[in-house]
Design a protein around this motif. Structure first.
Motif, PDB file in Angstrom:
ATOM      1  N   GLU A 143     -19.870  20.072   7.210  1.00 22.78           N
ATOM      2  CA  GLU A 143     -19.275  19.490   5.997  1.00 22.78           C
ATOM      3  C   GLU A 143     -20.323  19.859   4.833  1.00 22.78           C
ATOM      4  OE1 GLU A 143     -18.023  15.198   6.209  1.00 22.78           O
ATOM      5  OE2 GLU A 143     -17.641  15.731   8.426  1.00 22.78           O
ATOM      6  N   LEU A 144     -19.396  20.128   3.791  1.00 23.14           N
ATOM      7  CA  LEU A 144     -20.295  20.205   2.423  1.00 23.14           C
ATOM      8  C   LEU A 144     -19.384  19.326   1.359  1.00 23.14           C
ATOM      9  CD1 LEU A 144     -21.844  22.304   0.711  1.00 23.14           C
ATOM     10  CD2 LEU A 144     -19.686  23.863   0.114  1.00 23.14           C
ATOM     11  N   GLU A 145     -20.341  18.627   0.639  1.00 19.23           N
ATOM     12  CA  GLU A 145     -19.802  17.987  -0.646  1.00 19.23           C
ATOM     13  C   GLU A 145     -20.591  18.605  -1.938  1.00 19.23           C
ATOM     14  OE1 GLU A 145     -19.425  13.656   0.045  1.00 19.23           O
ATOM     15  OE2 GLU A 145     -20.643  13.575  -1.709  1.00 19.23           O
ATOM     16  N   VAL A 146     -19.664  18.978  -2.970  1.00 16.00           N
ATOM     17  CA  VAL A 146     -20.283  19.304  -4.267  1.00 16.00           C
ATOM     18  C   VAL A 146     -19.628  18.410  -5.257  1.00 16.00           C
ATOM     19  CG1 VAL A 146     -19.889  21.317  -5.646  1.00 16.00           C
ATOM     20  CG2 VAL A 146     -20.338  21.754  -3.300  1.00 16.00           C
ATOM     21  N   VAL A 147     -20.370  17.865  -6.064  1.00 13.13           N
ATOM     22  CA  VAL A 147     -20.032  17.407  -7.428  1.00 13.13           C
ATOM     23  C   VAL A 147     -19.968  18.042  -8.646  1.00 13.13           C
ATOM     24  CG1 VAL A 147     -20.726  15.157  -8.702  1.00 13.13           C
ATOM     25  CG2 VAL A 147     -21.219  15.120  -6.192  1.00 13.13           C
ATOM     26  N   THR A 148     -18.818  17.907  -9.274  1.00 10.93           N
ATOM     27  CA  THR A 148     -18.672  18.475 -10.431  1.00 10.93           C
ATOM     28  C   THR A 148     -18.438  17.733 -11.637  1.00 10.93           C
ATOM     29  OG1 THR A 148     -16.376  19.285 -10.646  1.00 10.93           O
ATOM     30  CG2 THR A 148     -17.587  20.680  -9.109  1.00 10.93           C
ATOM     31  N   ARG A 149     -18.594  18.306 -12.924  1.00  6.61           N
ATOM     32  CA  ARG A 149     -18.058  17.670 -14.029  1.00  6.61           C
ATOM     33  C   ARG A 149     -16.844  17.752 -14.311  1.00  6.61           C
ATOM     34  NH1 ARG A 149     -22.411  19.623 -18.155  1.00  6.61           N
ATOM     35  NH2 ARG A 149     -22.290  21.442 -17.142  1.00  6.61           N
ATOM     36  N   ILE A 150     -15.948  18.603 -13.634  1.00 12.94           N
ATOM     37  CA  ILE A 150     -14.607  18.639 -13.948  1.00 12.94           C
ATOM     38  C   ILE A 150     -13.751  17.722 -13.281  1.00 12.94           C
ATOM     39  CG2 ILE A 150     -12.674  20.645 -13.693  1.00 12.94           C
ATOM     40  CD1 ILE A 150     -15.282  21.262 -15.290  1.00 12.94           C
ATOM     41  N   LEU A 184     -14.706  26.583 -15.922  1.00 16.51           N
ATOM     42  CA  LEU A 184     -13.907  25.517 -16.761  1.00 16.51           C
ATOM     43  C   LEU A 184     -14.630  24.929 -17.870  1.00 16.51           C
ATOM     44  CD1 LEU A 184     -12.099  24.062 -13.632  1.00 16.51           C
ATOM     45  CD2 LEU A 184     -11.053  25.592 -15.475  1.00 16.51           C
ATOM     46  N   LEU A 185     -16.057  24.687 -17.798  1.00 15.73           N
ATOM     47  CA  LEU A 185     -16.795  24.272 -18.820  1.00 15.73           C
ATOM     48  C   LEU A 185     -16.883  25.212 -20.045  1.00 15.73           C
ATOM     49  CD1 LEU A 185     -19.779  22.682 -16.729  1.00 15.73           C
ATOM     50  CD2 LEU A 185     -17.900  21.378 -18.060  1.00 15.73           C
ATOM     51  N   GLU A 186     -16.852  26.654 -19.699  1.00 14.89           N
ATOM     52  CA  GLU A 186     -17.073  27.526 -20.960  1.00 14.89           C
ATOM     53  C   GLU A 186     -15.664  27.905 -21.313  1.00 14.89           C
ATOM     54  OE1 GLU A 186     -18.561  31.065 -19.143  1.00 14.89           O
ATOM     55  OE2 GLU A 186     -20.382  30.199 -18.724  1.00 14.89           O
ATOM     56  N   ASN A 187     -14.490  27.231 -20.744  1.00 15.65           N
ATOM     57  CA  ASN A 187     -13.166  27.568 -21.067  1.00 15.65           C
ATOM     58  C   ASN A 187     -12.460  26.207 -21.040  1.00 15.65           C
ATOM     59  OD1 ASN A 187     -12.772  30.493 -21.321  1.00 15.65           O
ATOM     60  ND2 ASN A 187     -13.988  30.317 -19.521  1.00 15.65           N
ATOM     61  N   PRO A 188     -12.632  25.183 -22.065  1.00 14.15           N
ATOM     62  CA  PRO A 188     -12.344  23.694 -21.815  1.00 14.15           C
ATOM     63  C   PRO A 188     -10.690  23.973 -22.023  1.00 14.15           C
ATOM     64  CG  PRO A 188     -13.483  24.212 -24.126  1.00 14.15           C
ATOM     65  CD  PRO A 188     -13.699  25.516 -23.104  1.00 14.15           C
ATOM     66  N   SER A 203     -14.959  11.398  -9.288  1.00 13.15           N
ATOM     67  CA  SER A 203     -16.310  10.822  -9.172  1.00 13.15           C
ATOM     68  C   SER A 203     -16.375   9.815 -10.051  1.00 13.15           C
ATOM     69  CB  SER A 203     -17.339  11.863  -9.180  1.00 13.15           C
ATOM     70  OG  SER A 203     -17.163  12.575 -10.488  1.00 13.15           O
ATOM     71  N   PRO A 204     -17.486   8.807  -9.832  1.00  9.05           N
ATOM     72  CA  PRO A 204     -17.446   7.497 -10.780  1.00  9.05           C
ATOM     73  C   PRO A 204     -17.574   8.051 -12.417  1.00  9.05           C
ATOM     74  CG  PRO A 204     -18.974   7.132  -9.037  1.00  9.05           C
ATOM     75  CD  PRO A 204     -18.428   8.835  -8.994  1.00  9.05           C
ATOM     76  N   ASP A 205     -18.145   9.373 -12.726  1.00  8.97           N
ATOM     77  CA  ASP A 205     -18.644   9.824 -14.043  1.00  8.97           C
ATOM     78  C   ASP A 205     -17.319  10.374 -14.480  1.00  8.97           C
ATOM     79  OD1 ASP A 205     -18.559  12.166 -12.601  1.00  8.97           O
ATOM     80  OD2 ASP A 205     -20.627  12.594 -13.197  1.00  8.97           O
ATOM     81  N   GLY A 206     -16.226  10.595 -13.828  1.00 11.47           N
ATOM     82  CA  GLY A 206     -15.120  11.403 -14.461  1.00 11.47           C
ATOM     83  C   GLY A 206     -15.143  12.683 -14.052  1.00 11.47           C
ATOM     84  N   GLY A 207     -15.940  13.166 -13.373  1.00  7.67           N
ATOM     85  CA  GLY A 207     -15.845  14.423 -12.480  1.00  7.67           C
ATOM     86  C   GLY A 207     -15.051  14.629 -11.436  1.00  7.67           C
ATOM     87  N   SER A 208     -15.458  15.345 -10.270  1.00  6.87           N
ATOM     88  CA  SER A 208     -14.879  15.521  -8.979  1.00  6.87           C
ATOM     89  C   SER A 208     -16.118  15.384  -7.986  1.00  6.87           C
ATOM     90  CB  SER A 208     -14.165  17.003  -8.834  1.00  6.87           C
ATOM     91  OG  SER A 208     -13.039  16.851  -9.967  1.00  6.87           O
TER      92      SER A 208
END
Length: 159
Positions: free
Chosen positions: A7-14, A152-156, A108-113
């Motif tokens: 299993e892999l878990e990655v947290v993003t800001r998207i 996605l961060l570079e291309n909002p 995620s709690p901060d609005g990301g994924s």
């Protein structure tokens, strides 16, 4: 036959829906654009992209493999889940029957994924997956999530 799972878990800001759109719904177009050295192109061989569809993924120059074929198992836009199986190609190395990937994207709690991925390697005979192979697989998967996040961060306005 054995089954090796990791299993892999990655947290993003998207946000989840935007990440799912980029990674899953338009990933066949986006990923070759942002990581052409890894994925050269994705071609729909059979179906409409939904469950049962077959896709051929051609790897970029310098990759240790040439191609694989994926079969889409599930695609749930409402629950942001996607699964597919590698059913053909040199990445199976005559030692694997198939590789199945299941991905779920949650808020995620901060609005990301939170992007969770489960990989299952279905081996032929007594073949065993080595720890360094699992580590390499995790790094490659994590790299895809992070490459899409960076794009996605570079291309909002994208997706």
């Amino acid at each position: 036959m054995g089954v090796f799972t990791y299993e892999l878990e990655v947290v993003t800001r998207i946000p989840p829906s935007r990440m799912f759109q980029a990674l899953v719904l338009d990933g066949d177009n986006l990923i070759p654009k942002i990581v052409p050295e890894t994925i050269k192109n994705v071609e729909l061989i059979e179906g409409n992209g939904g469950p049962g569809s077959i896709k051929k993924i051609t790897f970029g120059r310098g990759n240790q493999f040439n191609y694989v074929k994926h079969k889409v198992e599930t695609l749930d836009k409402e629950n942001l889940t996607y699964s597919y199986s590698v059913i053909e190609g040199d990445a199976l190395m005559n030692t694997l029957e198939k590789i199945t990937y299941e991905t779920k994207i949650s808020p995620s709690p901060d609005g990301g994924s939170i992007c969770k991925s489960i990989s299952k390697y279905h081996t032929i005979g007594g073949f065993e997956i080595k720890e360094e192979q699992i580590k390499a697989g995790k790094e490659k998967s994590s790299g895809f999530f992070k490459a899409i996040e960076a794009y996605l961060l570079e291309n909002p306005d994208a997706y």
